[in-house]
Design a protein around this motif. Structure first.
Motif, PDB file in Angstrom:
ATOM      1  N   LEU A 136      15.638   9.827  20.828  1.00  0.00           N
ATOM      2  CA  LEU A 136      16.118   8.445  20.813  1.00  0.00           C
ATOM      3  C   LEU A 136      17.596   8.357  20.421  1.00  0.00           C
ATOM      4  CD1 LEU A 136      12.971   8.135  20.706  1.00  0.00           C
ATOM      5  CD2 LEU A 136      13.365   6.023  19.472  1.00  0.00           C
ATOM      6  N   HIS A 137      18.297   7.399  21.014  1.00  0.00           N
ATOM      7  CA  HIS A 137      19.716   7.155  20.706  1.00  0.00           C
ATOM      8  C   HIS A 137      20.040   5.737  21.153  1.00  0.00           C
ATOM      9  CE1 HIS A 137      24.147   8.760  21.075  1.00  0.00           C
ATOM     10  NE2 HIS A 137      24.035   7.704  20.297  1.00  0.00           N
ATOM     11  N   ASP A 138      20.134   4.812  20.184  1.00  0.00           N
ATOM     12  CA  ASP A 138      20.423   3.407  20.522  1.00  0.00           C
ATOM     13  C   ASP A 138      20.927   2.731  19.252  1.00  0.00           C
ATOM     14  OD1 ASP A 138      20.391   0.809  21.754  1.00  0.00           O
ATOM     15  OD2 ASP A 138      18.802   1.503  23.088  1.00  0.00           O
ATOM     16  N   ILE A 139      21.060   1.426  19.250  1.00  0.00           N
ATOM     17  CA  ILE A 139      21.522   0.752  18.035  1.00  0.00           C
ATOM     18  C   ILE A 139      20.417   0.872  16.973  1.00  0.00           C
ATOM     19  CG2 ILE A 139      23.081  -0.824  19.244  1.00  0.00           C
ATOM     20  CD1 ILE A 139      20.954  -3.024  18.859  1.00  0.00           C
ATOM     21  N   THR A 181      17.110  -1.173  17.285  1.00  0.00           N
ATOM     22  CA  THR A 181      16.242  -0.785  18.412  1.00  0.00           C
ATOM     23  C   THR A 181      15.511   0.516  18.099  1.00  0.00           C
ATOM     24  OG1 THR A 181      17.727  -1.884  19.946  1.00  0.00           O
ATOM     25  CG2 THR A 181      16.255  -0.229  20.884  1.00  0.00           C
ATOM     26  N   VAL A 182      16.224   1.471  17.501  1.00  0.00           N
ATOM     27  CA  VAL A 182      15.598   2.757  17.177  1.00  0.00           C
ATOM     28  C   VAL A 182      14.543   2.571  16.086  1.00  0.00           C
ATOM     29  CG1 VAL A 182      16.046   5.054  16.210  1.00  0.00           C
ATOM     30  CG2 VAL A 182      17.533   4.132  17.991  1.00  0.00           C
ATOM     31  N   ALA A 226      11.481   1.124  17.751  1.00  0.00           N
ATOM     32  CA  ALA A 226      10.827   2.115  18.623  1.00  0.00           C
ATOM     33  C   ALA A 226      10.099   3.164  17.770  1.00  0.00           C
ATOM     34  CB  ALA A 226      11.868   2.790  19.511  1.00  0.00           C
ATOM     35  N   LEU A 254      15.559  12.375  17.468  1.00  0.00           N
ATOM     36  CA  LEU A 254      16.622  11.458  17.874  1.00  0.00           C
ATOM     37  C   LEU A 254      17.926  12.248  17.948  1.00  0.00           C
ATOM     38  CD1 LEU A 254      17.940  11.421  14.940  1.00  0.00           C
ATOM     39  CD2 LEU A 254      16.748   9.310  14.587  1.00  0.00           C
ATOM     40  N   HIS A 255      18.964  11.584  18.480  1.00  0.00           N
ATOM     41  CA  HIS A 255      20.287  12.213  18.532  1.00  0.00           C
ATOM     42  C   HIS A 255      21.067  11.871  17.267  1.00  0.00           C
ATOM     43  CE1 HIS A 255      20.858  14.066  22.478  1.00  0.00           C
ATOM     44  NE2 HIS A 255      20.066  13.137  22.967  1.00  0.00           N
ATOM     45  N   GLY A 311      23.904   9.277  17.050  1.00  0.00           N
ATOM     46  CA  GLY A 311      23.694   7.837  16.846  1.00  0.00           C
ATOM     47  C   GLY A 311      24.173   7.335  15.492  1.00  0.00           C
ATOM     48  N   MET A 352      21.947   4.835  12.137  1.00  0.00           N
ATOM     49  CA  MET A 352      20.814   4.858  13.070  1.00  0.00           C
ATOM     50  C   MET A 352      19.698   5.761  12.543  1.00  0.00           C
ATOM     51  SD  MET A 352      20.460   6.276  16.944  1.00  0.00           S
ATOM     52  CE  MET A 352      19.920   7.865  16.329  1.00  0.00           C
TER      53      MET A 352
END
Ligand code: C5P
Length: 233
Positions: free
Chosen positions: A62-65, A68-69, A72, A86-87, A90, A94
């Protein structure tokens, strides 16, 4: 958390995955489900494999704001996976949000592992495309330290990087390491490979093994050989 062998189930469909897992009668290996299988079959594939008694590493990177993470990750923890990722790119914000989302009502949660720089990214591409003007190794270690500072459980890395990651982030910080090949098997597209025994020597906590098991003539024997080399005395 004991050392374990995780089989990368890089199959396109549920049928192919289940046909492979059906070969295992006496043991229930830890399996990795990646984007291909998850996007093809949806969350049901996780429930089906879990119901057979396997531990699951859900490799969705996963990689988002942060918000959102976090949301999720809450969904993934309800899916009852044992490990997800996840990344680290981020940011710490994050990663911290992700951990908040992962927490289950009973206080347990899946292990959360960070991807630092993908092994497909060369130093040259990182510097030219991403404008990260530092040596790749320094970036990888910086991201690993960020992951540890954010409370994550470990990183995905090469077995060859396990010693430096443990030195920098502590022995309890997990190294989950792909790029594993038997001494007498094909390397394929992996570049820096180690055997399961070498990964053990280097202190890896989990090895992620795909084709040496999935493409073997006798996958159960290949799995047992991995376990014997990596987890044996
Ligand atoms: O078949 P093989 O043993 O090379 O499979 C290794 C698995 O680990 C694959 O699912 C691959 O996507 C994954 N992986 C990797 N290198 C990374 C991160 C993940 O090989 N740096």
């Amino acid at each position: 958390m004991g050392k374990d062998v995780i089989i990368a189930c890089d199959f396109p469909t549920k049928e192919a995955t289940m046909a492979f897992l059906d070969k295992f009668v006496d043991e229930r290996p830890f399996v990795k489900i990646g984007m291909e299988l998850f996007y093809a079959e949806g969350p049901e594939i996780v429930r089906d494999i879990k119901a057979r008694g396997h531990k699951i590493f859900l490799d969705l990177k996963l990689h988002d704001i942060p918000n959102t993470v976090q949301r999720a990750m809450a969904v993934l923890s309800r899916l009852d996976v044992d490990m997800c990722n996840l990344h680290a790119a981020g940011t710490k914000a994050m990663m911290e949000a992700a951990l908040t989302g992962l927490t289950r009502p009973d206080g347990t949660r899946p292990l959360l592992i960070a991807v630092t720089q993908l092994t497909s990214t060369s130093e040259e591409r990182m510097q030219q495309d991403l404008l990260i003007d530092r040596p790749l190794e320094e970036v990888v270690m910086h991201y690993a330290k960020n992951a540890a500072a954010s409370g994550l459980d470990g990183v995905v890395c090469s077995p060859k990087e396990s010693p430096v990651v443990h030195d920098a982030c502590g022995k309890g910080f997990l190294t989950v390491t792909p790029g594993v090949r038997f001494a007498d098997s094909a390397v394929g597209d992996q570049v820096r490979v180690t055997t399961p025994a070498q990964a053990k020597e280097l202190g890896s906590d989990y090895i992620v093994v795909g084709r040496p098991i999935t493409a073997a003539e006798d996958p159960v024997a290949a799995y047992r050989r991995c376990v014997a080399e990596f987890c044996g005395e």
